[in-house]
Enzyme design. Structure first.
Site, PDB file in Angstrom:
ATOM      1  CB  ALA A 107       6.869  -1.308  -0.195  1.00 34.30           C
ATOM      2  N   GLY A 113       9.664   3.261  -1.094  1.00 38.18           N
ATOM      3  CA  GLY A 113      10.098   2.591  -2.315  1.00 38.18           C
ATOM      4  C   GLY A 113       9.874   3.439  -3.561  1.00 38.18           C
ATOM      5  CD  GLU A 167      14.070   2.723  -0.844  1.00 38.54           C
ATOM      6  OE1 GLU A 167      12.926   2.243  -0.662  1.00 38.54           O
ATOM      7  OE2 GLU A 167      15.095   2.261  -0.333  1.00 38.54           O
ATOM      8  CD  GLU A 197      11.200   3.605   3.401  1.00 42.94           C
ATOM      9  OE1 GLU A 197      11.459   4.773   3.770  1.00 42.94           O
ATOM     10  OE2 GLU A 197      11.414   3.203   2.248  1.00 42.94           O
TER      11      GLU A 197
HETATM   12  N1  CO8 Z   1       0.678   0.867   0.433  1.00 43.30           N
HETATM   13  C1  CO8 Z   1      -0.608   0.480   0.289  1.00 43.30           C
HETATM   14  N2  CO8 Z   1      -1.621   1.349   0.097  1.00 43.30           N
HETATM   15  C2  CO8 Z   1      -1.314   2.663   0.074  1.00 43.30           C
HETATM   16  C3  CO8 Z   1      -0.010   3.132   0.230  1.00 43.30           C
HETATM   17  C4  CO8 Z   1       1.023   2.163   0.409  1.00 43.30           C
HETATM   18  N3  CO8 Z   1       2.312   2.516   0.522  1.00 43.30           N
HETATM   19  N4  CO8 Z   1      -0.020   4.490   0.188  1.00 43.30           N
HETATM   20  C5  CO8 Z   1      -1.292   4.844   0.002  1.00 43.30           C
HETATM   21  N5  CO8 Z   1      -2.094   3.751  -0.071  1.00 43.30           N
HETATM   22  C6  CO8 Z   1      -3.543   3.720  -0.256  1.00 43.30           C
HETATM   23  C7  CO8 Z   1      -4.288   4.133   0.985  1.00 43.30           C
HETATM   24  O1  CO8 Z   1      -4.398   3.042   1.866  1.00 43.30           O
HETATM   25  C8  CO8 Z   1      -5.601   4.581   0.436  1.00 43.30           C
HETATM   26  O2  CO8 Z   1      -6.379   3.442   0.136  1.00 43.30           O
HETATM   27  P1  CO8 Z   1      -7.983   3.457   0.438  1.00 43.30           P
HETATM   28  O3  CO8 Z   1      -8.512   4.548  -0.457  1.00 43.30           O
HETATM   29  O4  CO8 Z   1      -8.400   2.095   0.041  1.00 43.30           O
HETATM   30  O5  CO8 Z   1      -8.136   3.769   1.875  1.00 43.30           O
HETATM   31  C9  CO8 Z   1      -5.210   5.224  -0.890  1.00 43.30           C
HETATM   32  O6  CO8 Z   1      -3.915   4.698  -1.201  1.00 43.30           O
HETATM   33  C10 CO8 Z   1      -5.093   6.720  -0.825  1.00 43.30           C
HETATM   34  O7  CO8 Z   1      -4.233   7.063   0.250  1.00 43.30           O
HETATM   35  P2  CO8 Z   1      -4.654   8.044   1.442  1.00 43.30           P
HETATM   36  O8  CO8 Z   1      -6.126   8.006   1.668  1.00 43.30           O
HETATM   37  O9  CO8 Z   1      -3.761   7.746   2.609  1.00 43.30           O
HETATM   38  O10 CO8 Z   1      -4.270   9.452   0.782  1.00 43.30           O
HETATM   39  P3  CO8 Z   1      -3.811  10.780   1.542  1.00 43.30           P
HETATM   40  O11 CO8 Z   1      -3.786  11.845   0.513  1.00 43.30           O
HETATM   41  O12 CO8 Z   1      -4.603  10.983   2.784  1.00 43.30           O
HETATM   42  O13 CO8 Z   1      -2.300  10.482   2.027  1.00 43.30           O
HETATM   43  C11 CO8 Z   1      -0.051   9.689   1.784  1.00 43.30           C
HETATM   44  C12 CO8 Z   1      -1.285  10.262   1.101  1.00 43.30           C
HETATM   45  C13 CO8 Z   1       0.546  10.700   2.773  1.00 43.30           C
HETATM   46  C14 CO8 Z   1       0.992   9.359   0.704  1.00 43.30           C
HETATM   47  C15 CO8 Z   1      -0.442   8.409   2.572  1.00 43.30           C
HETATM   48  O14 CO8 Z   1      -1.174   7.556   1.707  1.00 43.30           O
HETATM   49  C16 CO8 Z   1       0.711   7.620   3.105  1.00 43.30           C
HETATM   50  O15 CO8 Z   1       1.312   7.998   4.107  1.00 43.30           O
HETATM   51  N6  CO8 Z   1       1.060   6.497   2.449  1.00 43.30           N
HETATM   52  C17 CO8 Z   1       2.121   5.618   2.881  1.00 43.30           C
HETATM   53  C18 CO8 Z   1       3.476   6.202   2.598  1.00 43.30           C
HETATM   54  C19 CO8 Z   1       4.550   5.290   3.137  1.00 43.30           C
HETATM   55  O16 CO8 Z   1       4.672   5.055   4.325  1.00 43.30           O
HETATM   56  N7  CO8 Z   1       5.397   4.730   2.233  1.00 43.30           N
HETATM   57  C20 CO8 Z   1       6.473   3.853   2.593  1.00 43.30           C
HETATM   58  C21 CO8 Z   1       6.027   2.442   2.502  1.00 43.30           C
HETATM   59  S1  CO8 Z   1       7.251   1.312   3.106  1.00 43.30           S
HETATM   60  C22 CO8 Z   1       8.310   1.184   1.812  1.00 43.30           C
HETATM   61  O17 CO8 Z   1       8.199   1.796   0.779  1.00 43.30           O
HETATM   62  C23 CO8 Z   1       9.432   0.215   1.989  1.00 43.30           C
HETATM   63  C24 CO8 Z   1      10.590   0.511   1.045  1.00 43.30           C
HETATM   64  C25 CO8 Z   1      11.466  -0.674   0.777  1.00 43.30           C
HETATM   65  C26 CO8 Z   1      10.921  -1.596  -0.287  1.00 43.30           C
HETATM   66  C27 CO8 Z   1      10.524  -0.910  -1.565  1.00 43.30           C
HETATM   67  C28 CO8 Z   1       9.930  -1.917  -2.537  1.00 43.30           C
HETATM   68  C29 CO8 Z   1       9.157  -1.319  -3.620  1.00 43.30           C
END
Ligand code: CO8
Length: 258
Positions: free
Chosen positions: A66, A109, A112, A132
């Site tokens: 998400a 997500g 999922e 999450e």
């Molecule tokens: N939301 C918003 N932006 C994101 C997300 C995200 N989930 N994941 C990555 N991005 C963005 C980063 O902010 C970054 O943006 P910017 O370049 O502007 O700074 C860009 O994508 C690239 O990401 P990173 O620089 O972090 O890339 P890395 O290679 O260093 O890391 C990772 C990759 C490990 C995947 C890291 O981006 C990360 O941990 N992302 C978040 C993963 C996460 O926690 N996901 C769970 C989210 S909560 C959720 O899904 C709730 C589920 C229930 C509802 C589902 C509805 C769809």
């Protein structure tokens, strides 16, 4: 900006291809992406020329979950009165098979969403997880339920409580992924799979998907009853006549749309 679409939609013969396309945000699943993806899935589902659908992302990420920026300030009452995850429930109404082609991150997500699809083909570099818990929340579109049902309590608890990533091989061994292929073959494999399915008797494909889904929704006795009725119903289709006549005549069957 909101004018740009968050997905790419193509038709390839009798299959539909949807590519999640917010690569700079690792395909984070925001509201707009949810609405556009589900609308496209439903359009393909309603299109008689389409027999199966492929859903894919980018090489680095199927979807990293998400959109955290979008969710960061949301409060319970906002969510409760305007359940923006409800859009994804529309995916359950899609009766044609959906093949997920997963490369890179499928987290939260994103994991999922892959698990909501019918066949999951992963590239060797795919990473699955439910992180999450690290954000102070928990899975919200089925992760806790689908992982528990498909792979069992042990792995579901491990993933959901620790937030650790799992590679494609582990996901395959756990029964969450159908096939693992080299990254450069991922899309080809998914499209070929969808083409194979789209070439079959469309009503029996729909019945087969419904029958398997019953296994997750009903006790065994009811699932078996539903399967038997669907099996019998297949004999009301032209495709059953064609498929069996072709076999007996030692020729290739030609299935029409219905
Ligand atoms: N939301 C918003 N932006 C994101 C997300 C995200 N989930 N994941 C990555 N991005 C963005 C980063 O902010 C970054 O943006 P910017 O370049 O502007 O700074 C860009 O994508 C690239 O990401 P990173 O620089 O972090 O890339 P890395 O290679 O260093 O890391 C990772 C990759 C490990 C995947 C890291 O981006 C990360 O941990 N992302 C978040 C993963 C996460 O926690 N996901 C769970 C989210 S909560 C959720 O899904 C709730 C589920 C229930 C509802 C589902 C509805 C769809």
């Amino acid at each position: 900006s909101a004018d740009e679409t968050t997905i790419l939609v193509e038709r390839r013969g009798n299959i539909g291809l949807i590519t999640l396309n917010r690569p700079k945000a690792l395909n984070a699943l925001n509201r707009q992406l949810a609405a556009e993806t589900v609308a496209s899935l439903r359009d393909f589902d309603a299109d008689e020329r389409i027999g199966a659908i492929v859903l894919t992302g980018s090489p680095r990420a199927f979807a990293a979950g998400a959109d955290i920026e979008e969710m960061a300030t949301v409060r319970f009452t906002d969510f409760y009165m305007d359940d923006f995850l409800a859009a994804w429930d529309g995916l359950r109404g899609v009766s044609k098979p959906i093949v997920a082609a997963v490369a890179g991150y499928a987290l939260g997500g994103g994991c999922e969403l892959a698990l909501m699809c019918d066949i999951v083909i992963a590239s060797e570099d795919a990473q699955f997880g439910q992180p999450e818990i690290k954000l102070g929340i928990l899975p919200g579109i089925g992760g806790s339920q689908r992982i528990a049902r498909s792979a069992g309590k042990a792995l579901a608890m491990d993933l959901v409580l620790t937030g650790r990533n799992m590679d494609a091989r582990e996901a395959k061994a756990a029964g969450l992924v159908s096939r693992v292929v080299p990254a450069d073959q991922l899309l080809h494999e998914a499209i070929e799979t969808a083409h194979v399915i789209a070439g079959y008797n469309a009503p029996s494909v729909k019945m087969a998907k419904e029958a398997v889904n019953r296994a997750f929704e009903t006790p065994l006795a009811e699932g078996l009853r539903a399967e038997r009725l669907l099996f019998q119903a297949a004999f009301a289709t032209e495709g059953q006549k064609e498929g069996m006549e072709a076999f007996v005549a030692k020729r290739a069957p030609v299935f029409r749309g219905r």
